[in-house]
Design an enzyme around this catalytic site. Structure first.
Site, PDB file in Angstrom:
ATOM      1  N   GLY A   1       0.523  -1.470   0.144  1.00  0.00           N
ATOM      2  CA  GLY A   1       0.250   0.497  -0.085  1.00  0.00           C
ATOM      3  C   GLY A   1       0.963   1.465  -0.050  1.00  0.00           C
ATOM      4  O   GLY A   1       0.512   1.968   1.160  1.00  0.00           O
TER       5      GLY A   1
ATOM      6  N   TYR B   1     -13.325  -2.565  11.108  1.00  0.00           N
ATOM      7  CA  TYR B   1     -11.971  -1.953  11.298  1.00  0.00           C
ATOM      8  C   TYR B   1     -10.528  -1.443  12.655  1.00  0.00           C
ATOM      9  O   TYR B   1      -9.588  -2.137  12.133  1.00  0.00           O
ATOM     10  CB  TYR B   1     -11.781  -0.491  10.605  1.00  0.00           C
ATOM     11  CG  TYR B   1     -10.157   0.548  10.295  1.00  0.00           C
ATOM     12  CD1 TYR B   1      -9.636  -0.040   9.394  1.00  0.00           C
ATOM     13  CD2 TYR B   1     -10.272   1.266  11.551  1.00  0.00           C
ATOM     14  CE1 TYR B   1      -8.024   1.137   9.841  1.00  0.00           C
ATOM     15  CE2 TYR B   1      -8.628   1.657  11.959  1.00  0.00           C
ATOM     16  CZ  TYR B   1      -7.846   1.741  10.872  1.00  0.00           C
ATOM     17  OH  TYR B   1      -6.767   2.386  10.595  1.00  0.00           O
TER      18      TYR B   1
HETATM   19  P1  NDP Z   1      -4.029   5.150   2.746  1.00  0.00           P
HETATM   20  O1  NDP Z   1      -5.844   4.872   2.561  1.00  0.00           O
HETATM   21  O2  NDP Z   1      -3.410   6.678   2.484  1.00  0.00           O
HETATM   22  O3  NDP Z   1      -3.127   4.941   2.312  1.00  0.00           O
HETATM   23  C1  NDP Z   1      -3.598   3.209   2.071  1.00  0.00           C
HETATM   24  C2  NDP Z   1      -2.936   2.174   0.981  1.00  0.00           C
HETATM   25  O4  NDP Z   1      -3.190   0.746   1.175  1.00  0.00           O
HETATM   26  C3  NDP Z   1      -2.954   2.740  -0.598  1.00  0.00           C
HETATM   27  O5  NDP Z   1      -2.259   2.630  -0.750  1.00  0.00           O
HETATM   28  C4  NDP Z   1      -4.040   1.626  -0.878  1.00  0.00           C
HETATM   29  O6  NDP Z   1      -4.569   1.951  -2.384  1.00  0.00           O
HETATM   30  C5  NDP Z   1      -3.734   0.550  -0.051  1.00  0.00           C
HETATM   31  N1  NDP Z   1      -4.844  -0.721   0.001  1.00  0.00           N
HETATM   32  C6  NDP Z   1      -5.821  -0.684  -0.224  1.00  0.00           C
HETATM   33  N2  NDP Z   1      -5.798  -1.093  -0.347  1.00  0.00           N
HETATM   34  C7  NDP Z   1      -6.286  -2.942  -0.480  1.00  0.00           C
HETATM   35  C8  NDP Z   1      -5.470  -3.567  -1.205  1.00  0.00           C
HETATM   36  N3  NDP Z   1      -6.701  -4.622  -1.467  1.00  0.00           N
HETATM   37  N4  NDP Z   1      -3.910  -4.073  -2.173  1.00  0.00           N
HETATM   38  C9  NDP Z   1      -3.425  -4.000  -1.848  1.00  0.00           C
HETATM   39  N5  NDP Z   1      -3.275  -2.459  -1.646  1.00  0.00           N
HETATM   40  C10 NDP Z   1      -3.894  -2.381  -1.094  1.00  0.00           C
HETATM   41  O7  NDP Z   1      -4.233   5.490   4.419  1.00  0.00           O
HETATM   42  P2  NDP Z   1      -3.211   5.583   5.553  1.00  0.00           P
HETATM   43  O8  NDP Z   1      -1.499   5.654   4.397  1.00  0.00           O
HETATM   44  O9  NDP Z   1      -3.428   6.214   6.783  1.00  0.00           O
HETATM   45  O10 NDP Z   1      -2.767   4.783   6.327  1.00  0.00           O
HETATM   46  C11 NDP Z   1      -1.827   2.985   6.309  1.00  0.00           C
HETATM   47  C12 NDP Z   1      -1.724   2.497   7.513  1.00  0.00           C
HETATM   48  O11 NDP Z   1      -1.472   3.304   8.449  1.00  0.00           O
HETATM   49  C13 NDP Z   1      -2.857   1.712   7.604  1.00  0.00           C
HETATM   50  O12 NDP Z   1      -2.771   0.451   7.915  1.00  0.00           O
HETATM   51  C14 NDP Z   1      -3.692   2.428   9.406  1.00  0.00           C
HETATM   52  O13 NDP Z   1      -4.560   1.708   9.821  1.00  0.00           O
HETATM   53  C15 NDP Z   1      -2.414   2.963   9.821  1.00  0.00           C
HETATM   54  N6  NDP Z   1      -3.283   4.331  10.359  1.00  0.00           N
HETATM   55  C16 NDP Z   1      -3.430   4.783  10.021  1.00  0.00           C
HETATM   56  C17 NDP Z   1      -3.652   6.163  11.028  1.00  0.00           C
HETATM   57  C18 NDP Z   1      -4.319   7.426  10.684  1.00  0.00           C
HETATM   58  O14 NDP Z   1      -4.547   8.430  11.075  1.00  0.00           O
HETATM   59  N7  NDP Z   1      -3.787   7.757   8.951  1.00  0.00           N
HETATM   60  C19 NDP Z   1      -3.470   6.123  12.173  1.00  0.00           C
HETATM   61  C20 NDP Z   1      -2.500   4.741  12.442  1.00  0.00           C
HETATM   62  C21 NDP Z   1      -2.147   4.054  11.662  1.00  0.00           C
HETATM   63  P3  NDP Z   1      -4.902   2.739  -3.024  1.00  0.00           P
HETATM   64  O15 NDP Z   1      -4.388   3.658  -3.314  1.00  0.00           O
HETATM   65  O16 NDP Z   1      -4.846   1.994  -4.005  1.00  0.00           O
HETATM   66  O17 NDP Z   1      -6.596   2.769  -2.606  1.00  0.00           O
END
Ligand code: NDP
Length: 317
Positions: free
Chosen positions: A9, A188
């Site tokens: 991701g 989630y």
């Molecule tokens: P984003 O939505 O910006 O990034 C998520 C990424 O996951 C994207 O690249 C997305 O791809 C990819 N993704 C989603 N579904 C799939 C799939 N089926 N197969 C492959 N890739 C996939 O979110 P964040 O950067 O915020 O999140 C990243 C991590 O950080 C997560 O694990 C989240 O739980 C964690 N986190 C985030 C926080 C926050 O405040 N934002 C706080 C704490 C933890 P695509 O672009 O194709 O959708």
């Protein structure tokens, strides 16, 4: 020798910035594991990741076949694997009915937990062969996994219960791990509890015999990422402001990416089985510390049971 890291991701948010931070050290070749190849390429270019320092390989974590194919494709590159970062996640707070993965599982648990669970199990073999002094496997956690923390108190709280939904095979009508009624926000949070339990069980099973360092982290509240794209537009507008000026929890995508990169590459993070945090309120030059995980995420029996049931659901047992 350049090391290789696989990050899931990286087409936006924290994963993209982690990829950038590691690539620009010159010491890491980054394999971006993404479901949308052109989006990933554009994202890499848009933040200026140098050509030649990354490769993009297709991975749709929602599909178990795709996870298996990804591992084959990675192996075909001939690279050794020195670190794996399970970062990708989806969050769909407003849906009323569950969505289903190609394998028939509720989509957020399938993507965030089951896909990564299979990936970790398969890629453990690659990490074992790494010639790096300490290969690492890092799984993104979150404060919302922990009801003892301020950010984790807001209901619905995560609760895997007695894993009834998993025990029943986790196919419709079952959409929640505890076997209860569908609740997308809880799904989630449950998936993130699974991420922490998986990290701890990996540590218990494999740290001593393999020397691999397993860790998890809360990168801070990265309120601007696409993770919140399926929330109300007003929420998306106000959440970053609230986090910046009221709670003080706001962290930029770039800072969060650097934190992930540190946990992957910095010698200071060489303890296995740990969950790292920089706290809920961000201070200038704030230091990271090992944080206690929630009661449920530290339950060893649950970790073992979750492991066994997950192995069945992904076809490993
Ligand atoms: P984003 O939505 O910006 O990034 C998520 C990424 O996951 C994207 O690249 C997305 O791809 C990819 N993704 C989603 N579904 C799939 C799939 N089926 N197969 C492959 N890739 C996939 O979110 P964040 O950067 O915020 O999140 C990243 C991590 O950080 C997560 O694990 C989240 O739980 C964690 N986190 C985030 C926080 C926050 O405040 N934002 C706080 C704490 C933890 P695509 O672009 O194709 O959708």
């Amino acid at each position: 020798r350049q090391s290789t890291v696989v990050i899931t991701g990286t087409s936006s948010g924290v994963g993209l910035q982690a990829a950038k931070a590691l690539a620009q050290t010159g010491q890491w070749q980054v394999v971006m594991a993404c479901r949308n190849l052109s989006k990933a390429e554009e994202a890499a270019q848009s933040v200026g990741i140098r050509q030649g320092s990354y490769t993009i390989i297709h991975l749709d974590l929602a599909s178990l076949d795709s996870v298996r194919q990804f591992v084959k494709d990675f192996r075909a590159t001939g690279r050794s694997l020195d670190a794996l970062v399970c970062n990708a996640a989806i969050y769909m707070p407003l849906i009323k009915e569950p969505l289903w993965s190609p394998d028939g599982y509720e989509l957020s648990v399938a993507t965030n937990h089951l896909g990564h669970f299979l990936l970790c199990n398969l890629m453990l073999e690659d990490l074992k062969k790494s010639s790096a002094s300490e290969p690492r496997l890092v799984i993104l956690g979150t404060v919302t996994h922990n009801p003892n923390e301020l950010g984790g108190k807001i209901p619905p709280r995560p609760d895997l219960g007695d894993l009834k939904g998993f025990e029943a095979g986790f196919k419709a009508p079952y959409s929640m791990i505890d076997g209860k009624k569908f609740e997308p926000v809880k799904a989630y949070k449950d998936s993130k509890v699974c991420n922490v339990l998986t990290m701890r069980e990996l540590h218990r099973r494999y740290h001593e015999s393999t020397g691999i360092t397993f860790s998890s982290l809360y990168p801070g509240c990265v309120a601007t990422t696409a993770l919140f794209r399926d929330h109300y537009p007003l929420f998306q507008k106000l959440f970053p402001i609230f986090q910046k000026y009221i709670t003080g929890g706001f962290v930029s995508e770039e800072e969060a990416g650097k934190r992930v990169a540190e946990v992957v590459a910095d010698p200071a993070y060489n303890q296995s089985g740990m969950y790292w945090s920089w706290g809920n309120r961000q201070k200038k030059n704030g230091k990271s510390f090992v944080q206690k995980v929630s009661n449920e995420a530290s339950d060893e029996d649950k970790a073992e049971r979750l492991w066994e049931l997950s192995a069945k659901l992904v076809g490993l047992a």
